[in-house]
Design a protein around this motif. Structure first.
Motif, PDB file in Angstrom:
ATOM      1  N   VAL A 111       0.837  -1.206   0.000  1.00 54.87           N
ATOM      2  CA  VAL A 111       0.000   0.000   0.000  1.00 54.87           C
ATOM      3  C   VAL A 111       0.867   1.249   0.000  1.00 54.87           C
ATOM      4  CG1 VAL A 111      -1.625   1.373   1.366  1.00 54.87           C
ATOM      5  CG2 VAL A 111      -2.000  -1.077   1.072  1.00 54.87           C
ATOM      6  N   ALA A 112       1.886   1.277   0.854  1.00 53.44           N
ATOM      7  CA  ALA A 112       2.751   2.459   0.967  1.00 53.44           C
ATOM      8  C   ALA A 112       3.455   2.783  -0.340  1.00 53.44           C
ATOM      9  CB  ALA A 112       3.775   2.250   2.079  1.00 53.44           C
ATOM     10  N   SER A 113       3.884   1.756  -1.076  1.00 47.65           N
ATOM     11  CA  SER A 113       4.678   1.987  -2.292  1.00 47.65           C
ATOM     12  C   SER A 113       3.867   1.992  -3.574  1.00 47.65           C
ATOM     13  CB  SER A 113       5.776   0.920  -2.406  1.00 47.65           C
ATOM     14  OG  SER A 113       5.220  -0.390  -2.448  1.00 47.65           O
ATOM     15  N   GLU A 114       2.729   1.302  -3.587  1.00 52.44           N
ATOM     16  CA  GLU A 114       1.955   1.179  -4.817  1.00 52.44           C
ATOM     17  C   GLU A 114       0.694   2.037  -4.855  1.00 52.44           C
ATOM     18  OE1 GLU A 114       2.524  -0.874  -7.657  1.00 52.44           O
ATOM     19  OE2 GLU A 114       4.525  -1.086  -6.800  1.00 52.44           O
ATOM     20  N   GLN A 117      -3.419   5.581  -1.057  1.00 53.58           N
ATOM     21  CA  GLN A 117      -4.820   5.890  -0.754  1.00 53.58           C
ATOM     22  C   GLN A 117      -5.749   4.692  -1.001  1.00 53.58           C
ATOM     23  OE1 GLN A 117      -4.358   9.791  -3.194  1.00 53.58           O
ATOM     24  NE2 GLN A 117      -6.066  10.192  -1.825  1.00 53.58           N
ATOM     25  N   PHE A 118      -5.165   3.520  -1.014  1.00 55.70           N
ATOM     26  CA  PHE A 118      -5.916   2.304  -1.325  1.00 55.70           C
ATOM     27  C   PHE A 118      -7.183   2.155  -0.483  1.00 55.70           C
ATOM     28  CE2 PHE A 118      -6.556  -2.301  -0.296  1.00 55.70           C
ATOM     29  CZ  PHE A 118      -7.061  -2.684  -1.530  1.00 55.70           C
ATOM     30  N   TYR A 119      -7.099   2.415   0.799  1.00 49.25           N
ATOM     31  CA  TYR A 119      -8.246   2.204   1.686  1.00 49.25           C
ATOM     32  C   TYR A 119      -9.231   3.375   1.685  1.00 49.25           C
ATOM     33  CZ  TYR A 119      -6.031  -2.002   3.465  1.00 49.25           C
ATOM     34  OH  TYR A 119      -5.466  -3.257   3.558  1.00 49.25           O
ATOM     35  N   GLU A 120      -8.949   4.410   0.907  1.00 43.41           N
ATOM     36  CA  GLU A 120      -9.844   5.567   0.830  1.00 43.41           C
ATOM     37  C   GLU A 120     -10.590   5.683  -0.497  1.00 43.41           C
ATOM     38  OE1 GLU A 120      -6.488   6.335   2.250  1.00 43.41           O
ATOM     39  OE2 GLU A 120      -7.594   5.680   4.043  1.00 43.41           O
ATOM     40  N   HIS A 121      -9.959   5.293  -1.614  1.00 40.58           N
ATOM     41  CA  HIS A 121     -10.577   5.516  -2.920  1.00 40.58           C
ATOM     42  C   HIS A 121     -11.591   4.435  -3.287  1.00 40.58           C
ATOM     43  CE1 HIS A 121      -8.223   2.324  -4.733  1.00 40.58           C
ATOM     44  NE2 HIS A 121      -7.077   2.908  -4.407  1.00 40.58           N
ATOM     45  N   GLY A 146      -0.618   5.480 -13.354  1.00 40.20           N
ATOM     46  CA  GLY A 146      -1.797   6.034 -12.715  1.00 40.20           C
ATOM     47  C   GLY A 146      -2.768   4.987 -12.217  1.00 40.20           C
ATOM     48  N   SER A 147      -2.305   3.738 -12.056  1.00 41.03           N
ATOM     49  CA  SER A 147      -3.197   2.643 -11.678  1.00 41.03           C
ATOM     50  C   SER A 147      -3.168   2.376 -10.181  1.00 41.03           C
ATOM     51  CB  SER A 147      -2.814   1.354 -12.418  1.00 41.03           C
ATOM     52  OG  SER A 147      -3.003   1.499 -13.798  1.00 41.03           O
ATOM     53  N   THR A 148      -4.342   2.195  -9.615  1.00 38.83           N
ATOM     54  CA  THR A 148      -4.456   1.777  -8.225  1.00 38.83           C
ATOM     55  C   THR A 148      -4.226   0.269  -8.144  1.00 38.83           C
ATOM     56  OG1 THR A 148      -6.820   1.331  -8.424  1.00 38.83           O
ATOM     57  CG2 THR A 148      -6.175   3.576  -7.804  1.00 38.83           C
ATOM     58  N   ILE A 149      -4.151  -0.254  -6.922  1.00 35.93           N
ATOM     59  CA  ILE A 149      -4.022  -1.700  -6.732  1.00 35.93           C
ATOM     60  C   ILE A 149      -5.219  -2.412  -7.349  1.00 35.93           C
ATOM     61  CG2 ILE A 149      -4.126  -3.524  -4.979  1.00 35.93           C
ATOM     62  CD1 ILE A 149      -2.328  -1.744  -3.229  1.00 35.93           C
ATOM     63  N   THR A 150      -6.401  -1.833  -7.194  1.00 33.31           N
ATOM     64  CA  THR A 150      -7.616  -2.426  -7.768  1.00 33.31           C
ATOM     65  C   THR A 150      -7.519  -2.485  -9.287  1.00 33.31           C
ATOM     66  OG1 THR A 150      -8.832  -1.380  -5.949  1.00 33.31           O
ATOM     67  CG2 THR A 150     -10.135  -2.365  -7.720  1.00 33.31           C
ATOM     68  N   GLN A 151      -7.044  -1.422  -9.910  1.00 26.95           N
ATOM     69  CA  GLN A 151      -6.879  -1.408 -11.363  1.00 26.95           C
ATOM     70  C   GLN A 151      -5.845  -2.437 -11.802  1.00 26.95           C
ATOM     71  OE1 GLN A 151      -6.904   3.250 -11.292  1.00 26.95           O
ATOM     72  NE2 GLN A 151      -6.883   2.634 -13.428  1.00 26.95           N
ATOM     73  N   GLN A 152      -4.759  -2.557 -11.052  1.00 26.19           N
ATOM     74  CA  GLN A 152      -3.732  -3.550 -11.388  1.00 26.19           C
ATOM     75  C   GLN A 152      -4.302  -4.958 -11.307  1.00 26.19           C
ATOM     76  OE1 GLN A 152       0.146  -2.950  -9.400  1.00 26.19           O
ATOM     77  NE2 GLN A 152      -0.483  -0.853  -8.981  1.00 26.19           N
ATOM     78  N   LEU A 153      -5.152  -5.185 -10.305  1.00 23.07           N
ATOM     79  CA  LEU A 153      -5.799  -6.492 -10.165  1.00 23.07           C
ATOM     80  C   LEU A 153      -6.676  -6.785 -11.375  1.00 23.07           C
ATOM     81  CD1 LEU A 153      -6.565  -9.004  -8.498  1.00 23.07           C
ATOM     82  CD2 LEU A 153      -8.353  -7.627  -7.404  1.00 23.07           C
ATOM     83  N   ASP A 185      -9.737  -5.662   1.897  1.00 25.64           N
ATOM     84  CA  ASP A 185      -8.825  -6.741   2.280  1.00 25.64           C
ATOM     85  C   ASP A 185      -8.889  -7.903   1.292  1.00 25.64           C
ATOM     86  OD1 ASP A 185      -7.776  -5.428   4.455  1.00 25.64           O
ATOM     87  OD2 ASP A 185      -9.187  -6.299   5.884  1.00 25.64           O
ATOM     88  N   GLU A 186     -10.077  -8.189   0.776  1.00 28.87           N
ATOM     89  CA  GLU A 186     -10.206  -9.255  -0.218  1.00 28.87           C
ATOM     90  C   GLU A 186      -9.444  -8.869  -1.490  1.00 28.87           C
ATOM     91  OE1 GLU A 186     -14.564 -11.165   1.012  1.00 28.87           O
ATOM     92  OE2 GLU A 186     -14.455  -9.523  -0.445  1.00 28.87           O
ATOM     93  N   ILE A 187      -9.577  -7.630  -1.900  1.00 26.99           N
ATOM     94  CA  ILE A 187      -8.842  -7.154  -3.079  1.00 26.99           C
ATOM     95  C   ILE A 187      -7.337  -7.276  -2.844  1.00 26.99           C
ATOM     96  CG2 ILE A 187      -8.258  -5.089  -4.425  1.00 26.99           C
ATOM     97  CD1 ILE A 187     -11.184  -4.212  -4.089  1.00 26.99           C
ATOM     98  N   MET A 188      -6.892  -6.877  -1.658  1.00 24.14           N
ATOM     99  CA  MET A 188      -5.462  -6.925  -1.342  1.00 24.14           C
ATOM    100  C   MET A 188      -4.921  -8.353  -1.394  1.00 24.14           C
ATOM    101  SD  MET A 188      -2.513  -5.854  -0.518  1.00 24.14           S
ATOM    102  CE  MET A 188      -2.859  -4.099  -0.387  1.00 24.14           C
ATOM    103  N   TYR A 189      -5.640  -9.305  -0.796  1.00 24.88           N
ATOM    104  CA  TYR A 189      -5.106 -10.669  -0.737  1.00 24.88           C
ATOM    105  C   TYR A 189      -5.238 -11.415  -2.066  1.00 24.88           C
ATOM    106  CZ  TYR A 189      -3.797 -10.204   4.059  1.00 24.88           C
ATOM    107  OH  TYR A 189      -3.156  -9.789   5.200  1.00 24.88           O
TER     108      TYR A 189
END
Length: 299
Positions: A111-114, A117-121, A146-153, A185-189
């Motif tokens: 979250v810190a590096s990628e 704002q993962f838990y806010e957007h 410009g991709s969030t973790i969700t977009q990368q997933l 959390d499901e998205i993260m794992y």
């Protein structure tokens, strides 16, 4: 004599005034043209995005969910009613890891590096998307995706790596939809179980945190130290550049793997800035010599 001088001065003022008004008209015309052109461009973009939405909206949530949750070696069907994180924590399938099987410092590092704002957007960051589009439009070096973790997933599970506006528009739309179907959390794992980590010490492609943890450090993800978690999180940005091994499984050496250590230091710095670790933990992690624990020989 005086009237003559006054006449010259008046003539000069008149010419200056005329020139000023002409420039003013040109600037105003350009400004109006820019506004009209911008509105037209925005209208085209909205129409283009709307057409994509209308085409892709037919994809049902159940299908979208099943595609995103599809993980390697999954032996049974997963539905929206399944407790995903509890399922991931079960011993089977062995390559899928849940919260109880992964050090919490890994998700903090990711979250810190990628995506700070993962838990806010809600799946996307408009500012990041606009910045990426600007960089792409003007072909700037070092452009970010410009991709969030969700977009990368979404990109990894549903789409391709092609750099087109069509693919990006779908990525944005699906990211916002999947945020309504899954918890953060499901998205993260799911994410940490499907992202590539380059090669292991046997030259095998690493997919997911379990393979990466065993393949690089020879230990379970739950046993990773802060420095090790930051190192693996750093690899995600460019797996086959930061991987410590070549395609035959040979350790690439200290000099060649230095960029991956530099990346790890960046991740640790981001963790400190985001208050995911203390200054003491940051200092200890920086002084931790990872080269001693990275597996060097093939098995």
């Amino acid at each position: 004599m005086i009237p003559s001088q006054y006449s010259k001065y008046e003539s000069f003022i008149q010419k200056y005034d005329n020139t000023f008004h002409r420039i003013k008209k040109i600037v105003l015309s350009f400004f109006i043209f820019t506004i009209i052109a911008s509105l037209f461009l925005i209208g085209v973009c909205i129409g283009y995005f709307a057409s994509i939405i209308s085409n892709e909206q037919s994809i049902e949530n159940n299908y979208l969910f099943s595609q995103v949750v599809d993980l390697p070696d999954m032996s049974e069907h997963i539905s929206k009613t399944t407790d995903l994180l509890a399922y991931f924590d079960e011993p089977e399938p062995p390559l899928i890891a849940g919260p109880s099987e992964v050090t919490p410092y890994l998700s903090k590092a990711i979250v810190a590096s990628e995506d700070a704002q993962f838990y806010e957007h809600n799946g996307i960051l408009p500012k990041a998307i606009l910045r990426a589009m600007y960089q792409d439009l003007f072909d700037q070096e070092g452009a970010t995706g410009g991709s969030t973790i969700t977009q990368q997933l979404i990109k990894n599970q549903l789409l391709t790596n092609e750099k087109t506006y069509d693919r990006k528009a779908k990525e944005i739309m699906y990211a916002m939809r999947i945020e309504k179907l899954l918890t953060k959390d499901e998205i993260m794992y799911i994410y940490m179980n499907i992202v590539p980590f380059g090669y292991d010490h046997n030259g095998q492609h690493l997919t997911g945190i379990t393979s990466a943890s065993y393949g690089i450090f020879g230990k379970a993800p739950i046993d990773l130290s802060i420095s090790e978690a930051a190192y693996l999180a750093g690899i995600i940005q460019s797996p086959y550049y930061y991987t410590p091994y070549d395609e035959d499984g040979n350790f690439r050496g200290i000099e060649i793997t230095k960029p991956s250590i530099d990346r790890q230091k960046y991740v640790l710095k981001r963790m400190l800035i985001e208050k995911q670790i203390t200054p003491k933990q940051y200092k200890n992690a920086l002084n931790d010599n990872l080269y001693d624990r990275i597996i060097k020989s093939k098995t």
